[in-house]
Design an enzyme around this catalytic site. Structure first.
Site, PDB file in Angstrom:
ATOM      1  N   CYS A   1      62.605  31.994  29.971  1.00  0.00           N
ATOM      2  CA  CYS A   1      63.739  32.167  28.932  1.00  0.00           C
ATOM      3  C   CYS A   1      64.715  31.086  29.337  1.00  0.00           C
ATOM      4  O   CYS A   1      65.865  31.510  28.812  1.00  0.00           O
ATOM      5  CB  CYS A   1      64.114  33.564  29.431  1.00  0.00           C
ATOM      6  SG  CYS A   1      64.721  33.885  31.022  1.00  0.00           S
TER       7      CYS A   1
ATOM      8  N   CYS B   1      75.943  47.493  14.712  1.00  0.00           N
ATOM      9  CA  CYS B   1      75.827  46.007  15.267  1.00  0.00           C
ATOM     10  C   CYS B   1      74.357  45.528  14.495  1.00  0.00           C
ATOM     11  O   CYS B   1      73.367  46.266  14.503  1.00  0.00           O
ATOM     12  CB  CYS B   1      75.507  46.006  16.654  1.00  0.00           C
ATOM     13  SG  CYS B   1      74.843  44.583  17.185  1.00  0.00           S
TER      14      CYS B   1
ATOM     15  N   TYR C   1      56.844  38.029  39.317  1.00  0.00           N
ATOM     16  CA  TYR C   1      57.688  38.506  38.459  1.00  0.00           C
ATOM     17  C   TYR C   1      57.332  39.510  37.330  1.00  0.00           C
ATOM     18  O   TYR C   1      57.545  39.340  36.355  1.00  0.00           O
ATOM     19  CB  TYR C   1      58.517  37.478  37.896  1.00  0.00           C
ATOM     20  CG  TYR C   1      58.807  36.186  38.780  1.00  0.00           C
ATOM     21  CD1 TYR C   1      60.049  36.275  39.282  1.00  0.00           C
ATOM     22  CD2 TYR C   1      57.905  35.215  38.672  1.00  0.00           C
ATOM     23  CE1 TYR C   1      60.244  34.987  40.043  1.00  0.00           C
ATOM     24  CE2 TYR C   1      58.330  34.278  39.489  1.00  0.00           C
ATOM     25  CZ  TYR C   1      59.672  33.957  40.243  1.00  0.00           C
ATOM     26  OH  TYR C   1      59.966  33.110  41.001  1.00  0.00           O
TER      27      TYR C   1
ATOM     28  N   GLU D   1      56.803  42.103  42.447  1.00  0.00           N
ATOM     29  CA  GLU D   1      58.292  42.308  41.622  1.00  0.00           C
ATOM     30  C   GLU D   1      59.372  42.708  42.849  1.00  0.00           C
ATOM     31  O   GLU D   1      58.767  43.585  43.699  1.00  0.00           O
ATOM     32  CB  GLU D   1      57.943  43.392  40.778  1.00  0.00           C
ATOM     33  CG  GLU D   1      59.318  44.160  40.206  1.00  0.00           C
ATOM     34  CD  GLU D   1      60.289  43.258  39.718  1.00  0.00           C
ATOM     35  OE1 GLU D   1      59.904  42.526  38.692  1.00  0.00           O
ATOM     36  OE2 GLU D   1      61.426  43.374  40.033  1.00  0.00           O
TER      37      GLU D   1
ATOM     38  N   CYS E   1      77.558  39.499   9.406  1.00  0.00           N
ATOM     39  CA  CYS E   1      78.350  40.444  10.325  1.00  0.00           C
ATOM     40  C   CYS E   1      79.943  40.269  10.072  1.00  0.00           C
ATOM     41  O   CYS E   1      80.239  38.972  10.441  1.00  0.00           O
ATOM     42  CB  CYS E   1      77.970  40.303  11.766  1.00  0.00           C
ATOM     43  SG  CYS E   1      78.693  41.352  12.820  1.00  0.00           S
TER      44      CYS E   1
ATOM     45  N   ASP F   1      56.999  34.810  35.170  1.00  0.00           N
ATOM     46  CA  ASP F   1      57.609  35.135  34.287  1.00  0.00           C
ATOM     47  C   ASP F   1      59.141  35.318  34.791  1.00  0.00           C
ATOM     48  O   ASP F   1      59.699  36.338  34.856  1.00  0.00           O
ATOM     49  CB  ASP F   1      57.404  36.182  33.403  1.00  0.00           C
ATOM     50  CG  ASP F   1      58.480  36.702  32.353  1.00  0.00           C
ATOM     51  OD1 ASP F   1      59.299  35.941  31.937  1.00  0.00           O
ATOM     52  OD2 ASP F   1      58.181  37.903  31.941  1.00  0.00           O
TER      53      ASP F   1
ATOM     54  N   CYS G   1      76.456  37.256  19.150  1.00  0.00           N
ATOM     55  CA  CYS G   1      75.435  36.303  18.577  1.00  0.00           C
ATOM     56  C   CYS G   1      76.259  34.832  18.350  1.00  0.00           C
ATOM     57  O   CYS G   1      77.464  34.877  18.190  1.00  0.00           O
ATOM     58  CB  CYS G   1      75.271  36.704  17.043  1.00  0.00           C
ATOM     59  SG  CYS G   1      74.450  38.383  16.799  1.00  0.00           S
TER      60      CYS G   1
HETATM   61  N1  SAH Z   1      57.091  40.215  33.285  1.00  0.00           N
HETATM   62  C1  SAH Z   1      58.003  41.299  32.992  1.00  0.00           C
HETATM   63  C2  SAH Z   1      59.477  41.112  33.849  1.00  0.00           C
HETATM   64  C3  SAH Z   1      59.963  39.795  33.458  1.00  0.00           C
HETATM   65  S1  SAH Z   1      61.662  39.603  34.030  1.00  0.00           S
HETATM   66  C4  SAH Z   1      58.069  41.640  31.603  1.00  0.00           C
HETATM   67  O1  SAH Z   1      57.956  40.825  30.856  1.00  0.00           O
HETATM   68  O2  SAH Z   1      58.734  42.645  31.162  1.00  0.00           O
HETATM   69  C5  SAH Z   1      61.740  38.844  35.656  1.00  0.00           C
HETATM   70  C6  SAH Z   1      61.571  40.075  36.735  1.00  0.00           C
HETATM   71  O3  SAH Z   1      61.120  39.007  37.829  1.00  0.00           O
HETATM   72  C7  SAH Z   1      62.524  40.864  36.784  1.00  0.00           C
HETATM   73  O4  SAH Z   1      61.854  42.271  36.777  1.00  0.00           O
HETATM   74  C8  SAH Z   1      63.192  40.778  38.381  1.00  0.00           C
HETATM   75  O5  SAH Z   1      63.495  41.977  38.947  1.00  0.00           O
HETATM   76  C9  SAH Z   1      61.863  40.024  38.976  1.00  0.00           C
HETATM   77  N2  SAH Z   1      62.202  38.913  40.086  1.00  0.00           N
HETATM   78  C10 SAH Z   1      63.293  38.274  40.123  1.00  0.00           C
HETATM   79  N3  SAH Z   1      63.372  37.353  41.272  1.00  0.00           N
HETATM   80  C11 SAH Z   1      61.991  37.863  41.851  1.00  0.00           C
HETATM   81  C12 SAH Z   1      61.338  37.264  42.877  1.00  0.00           C
HETATM   82  N4  SAH Z   1      61.944  36.185  43.604  1.00  0.00           N
HETATM   83  N5  SAH Z   1      60.320  37.599  43.289  1.00  0.00           N
HETATM   84  C13 SAH Z   1      59.775  38.596  42.597  1.00  0.00           C
HETATM   85  N6  SAH Z   1      60.162  39.061  41.534  1.00  0.00           N
HETATM   86  C14 SAH Z   1      61.315  38.712  40.892  1.00  0.00           C
END
Ligand code: SAH
Length: 488
Positions: free
Chosen positions: A443, A188, A347, A368, A89, A416, A98
């Protein structure tokens, strides 16, 4: 380590850094941060050198000095790493989007695995098996090699572009490092090419119609951001214009011309939704609270595996669809479902992982915090004819204890969380619920390692870790982890 001592104004001794600003030092680079900075030492003092790679000997000029570390800019590479490559790039250094393009892709994958191992050992106090593909007789957590992409370019399905103005039209691309100046960018290399093309179209047409760009310094002007999303499997596209105001002049003309231009330039893709999001606040947050459809549908669809997803303008949806499928399949594999299990997906976002799991579980409960995402999750269950998944709005750390009190038991719990990891109250509830398995999708290796330690102490054993490269050329590291209850 010996330091000269200064007396601070309060009379407390302060160690002085052994390096001086603007001074050039020749140092060995031993590590790499997730911001792509090489880490080395001058007289025992840590220096972060942007652009330098592990294994290199470099000359670097000190640009900032703090108590225990400083930053330096690369002056000369004295000994070059064999893993160094020329970044393809042309605006790589200016952009900052990046961080690892100057490192060979295979070496990026090795570095990501090593970063996970370092965190598990240092923060999680976990023993890691020495050979990744070992048999069960070996002790310690198995950390597999990072699963990379065969084609690690053009992988992003979503682009978020700040808009500015220059004589004769609109520009959009990225902020020059450390400033609010917008640098124009037409392509990009990690972005889906159809997104790039749609952004070019929007910049050109909105510019021709005289729609003014927003200026953050004065809080004047209109068009703040352009966001585009493509369903790579469905070939549907969404455009969101974020504006500093309710009214967009010449809306009908703008919409009509963008649709026409998109149809002509990429006829195999369908621009299905054009939305307006109003953000009149002085803020660096991108979205405002109000979204309305200017033309077309409220959502676009995409597929991961066999499951269809409707995605609305503001919902979280993974940006690398190819690797998302790899990640979710691994999560499903680690969940070890036979059809009789109750699963909780904390999550859950728009229900992506939940619906994957529901195909092989008796019942799935998703939690969520964002209400629109839960609406999407329910709609997505319906869209796929899935009737054994339920979704609730709330904080995972508040709802799970209530579910437990109401007598809901889980065989498998999937988490997650965002970068900051799981809330302690959630981890305590997981420990009290005693599921057979915990599948952790992370992540951020450092909060992951912290949380695994809590779960280990609460009676779970970390079995294996699979890093998956969701963001090639960036410093982000994603992984999925299997834990089992000790004695289960
Ligand atoms: N598993 C999903 C989202 C993961 S991202 C996927 O793979 O697409 C993390 C998510 O957690 C987001 O949608 C965010 O809004 C939510 N989140 C953040 N803090 C939270 C909490 N304390 N309780 C419940 N959800 C939450």
């Amino acid at each position: 380590m010996r330091h000269r001592m200064n007396r601070g104004s309060e009379g407390r001794p302060k160690p002085a850094a052994p390096v001086a600003i603007n001074q050039i030092y020749e140092i060995e680079i031993e590590g790499l941060t997730h911001e792509g900075e090489g880490v080395g030492r001058a007289d025992g003092y840590t220096l972060f050198v942007s652009g330098a790679l592990p294994g290199e000997r470099v000359r670097a000029r000190v640009t900032s000095v703090k108590k225990s570390y400083g930053h330096a800019e690369l002056v000369e590479i004295v000994r070059r790493s064999e893993e160094r490559v020329t970044p393809p790039c042309l605006i790589y250094e200016e952009c900052g989007g990046c961080q690892l393009q100057h490192l060979d892709y295979e070496a990026q994958l090795r570095w990501k695995r090593k970063l996970v191992i370092d965190n598990l050992q240092r923060i999680g106090k976990l023993e890691v098996a020495s050979e990744p593909e070992s048999d069960d007789s070996q002790s310690g957590v198995i950390v597999h090699p990072t699963i990379g992409m065969a084609q690690p370019w053009r992988y992003r399905n979503k682009a978020v572009v700040p808009i500015g103005e220059r004589e004769g039209g609109l520009v959009g691309g990225f902020y020059a490092q450390g400033s609010h100046r917008i640098v124009d960018m037409d392509a990009c290399l990690i972005q889906d090419a159809h997104n790039d093309e749609l952004i070019r179209i929007v910049k050109r047409i909105a510019g021709e119609l005289g729609i003014p760009a927003y200026r953050s310094e004065t809080h004047e002007g209109l068009l703040r951001h352009v966001i585009v999303r493509v369903g790579v499997r469905s070939r549907e596209m969404m455009l969101v214009l974020v504006t500093n105001g309710e009214r967009l002049p010449r809306t009908a003309e703008l919409v009509e011309r963008i649709r026409e231009a998109a149809r002509v330039s990429q006829p195999e893709y369908e621009l299905k939704s054009i939305c307006l999001n109003v953000n009149t606040k002085r803020t660096s947050l991108i979205f405002g609270d109000e979204t309305r459809v200017l033309w077309g549908s409220e959502t676009i669809e995409d597929r991961i595996g066999d499951i269809r997803f409707a995605i609305s303008a503001r919902s979280f949806y993974q940006v690398n669809p190819v690797q998302t499928e790899v990640l979710y399949r691994k999560a499903l594999d680690y969940a070890g479902l036979t059809g009789s299990e109750t699963v909780i997906d904390a999550y859950c976002g728009i229900g992506t992982i939940s619906l994957f799991l529901a195909q092989q579980a008796k019942r799935v409960y998703g939690v969520e915090i964002v209400p629109e995402a839960v609406e999407d999750a329910k709609r997505n269950a319906e869209l796929n004819g899935i009737t054994n998944a339920e979704f609730a709005v709330g904080l995972a750390e508040e709802l799970l204890p209530r579910w437990r009190a109401a007598g809901i038991m889980a065989d498998v719990i999937v988490v997650d969380p965002p970068r900051k990891g799981c809330d302690r109250a959630l981890l305590d509830t997981i420990i009290a619920m005693r599921p057979e398995r915990v599948v952790y999708v992370s992540c951020n290796p450092s909060t992951l390692a912290r949380d695994l330690r809590v779960l280990e102490d609460g009676g779970f054993r970390t079995v294996e870790v699979q890093p998956v490269d969701m963001f090639p050329h960036s410093g982000h590291v994603e992984c999925v982890i299997l834990m089992v209850r000790k004695g289960a």
